[in-house]
Design a protein around this motif. Structure first.
Motif, PDB file in Angstrom:
ATOM      1  N   MET A 110       0.925  -1.236   0.044  1.00  0.00           N
ATOM      2  CA  MET A 110       0.045  -0.174   0.055  1.00  0.00           C
ATOM      3  C   MET A 110       0.924   1.249   0.077  1.00  0.00           C
ATOM      4  N   LEU A 111       0.318   2.286  -0.873  1.00  0.00           N
ATOM      5  CA  LEU A 111       0.922   3.642  -0.668  1.00  0.00           C
ATOM      6  C   LEU A 111      -0.251   4.509  -0.033  1.00  0.00           C
ATOM      7  N   ILE A 112      -0.119   5.316   0.799  1.00  0.00           N
ATOM      8  CA  ILE A 112      -1.311   6.096   1.440  1.00  0.00           C
ATOM      9  C   ILE A 112      -0.874   7.686   1.150  1.00  0.00           C
ATOM     10  N   ASP A 113      -1.711   8.393   0.767  1.00  0.00           N
ATOM     11  CA  ASP A 113      -1.255   9.900   0.513  1.00  0.00           C
ATOM     12  C   ASP A 113      -1.388  10.817   1.796  1.00  0.00           C
ATOM     13  N   PRO A 114      -0.482  11.504   2.067  1.00  0.00           N
ATOM     14  CA  PRO A 114      -0.221  12.035   3.454  1.00  0.00           C
ATOM     15  C   PRO A 114      -1.614  13.106   3.846  1.00  0.00           C
ATOM     16  N   MET A 115      -2.348  13.432   2.918  1.00  0.00           N
ATOM     17  CA  MET A 115      -3.359  14.163   3.197  1.00  0.00           C
ATOM     18  C   MET A 115      -4.340  13.242   4.071  1.00  0.00           C
TER      19      MET A 115
END
Length: 154
Positions: A110-115
């Motif tokens: 998984m990659l998660i956006d910092p927002m």
């Protein structure tokens, strides 16, 4: 309301605090946020990518944002949007288009956006088109401990 068995089992095993939120049927994560009356910036949308060689990756971003494929870097692979057939095979206990934004419980990186990480709590699809899982962000990361946080949005 229906929660995907894989998701429910993982939430219980990790002793996560969460609430199930019911809403009118919806077709997209953005529409789910609207129908549930929650800010789209707190609704985690999952986008499934593949490298054309059988490797899959889940990008997680706010429902009101768009993925910038040029910002997706995981290894040396080039990533593309996965097709519906692949999604059906990967998420067998989910309705089409209602994939929970917790790829690690399904064996995906998984990659998660910092927002999303900056939010106190988030919402995600529960595996159907009428319910969401609402949880504190720290509880979310109990089920995504290996997720990489990086800028993903256009």
């Amino acid at each position: 309301m229906h929660m995907a068995q894989t998701l429910e089992r993982s939430l219980r095993r990790a002793h996560c605090q969460f609430k199930l939120v019911e809403h009118m049927p919806s077709a997209t994560s953005l529409e789910s946020a609207r129908k549930a009356g929650i800010p789209a910036s707190r609704m985690a949308k999952s986008v499934i990518l593949d490298d054309r060689r059988g490797h899959y990756l889940m990008a997680v971003l706010p429902a009101n944002r768009q993925l910038d494929l040029n910002k997706v870097h995981k290894g040396t692979q080039r990533w593309q949007l996965s097709g519906e057939q692949a999604l059906a095979a990967l998420f067998k206990d989910c309705e089409r288009g209602a994939v929970p934004a917790l790829g690690e419980v399904y064996g995906l990186d998984m990659l998660i956006d910092p927002m999303l990480v900056r939010q106190q709590d988030i919402y995600l699809e529960a595996g159907d088109h009428e319910s969401l899982v609402h949880m504190p962000v720290d509880e979310f990361f109990k089920l995504a401990p290996n997720a990489e946080v990086c800028d993903l949005c256009a």
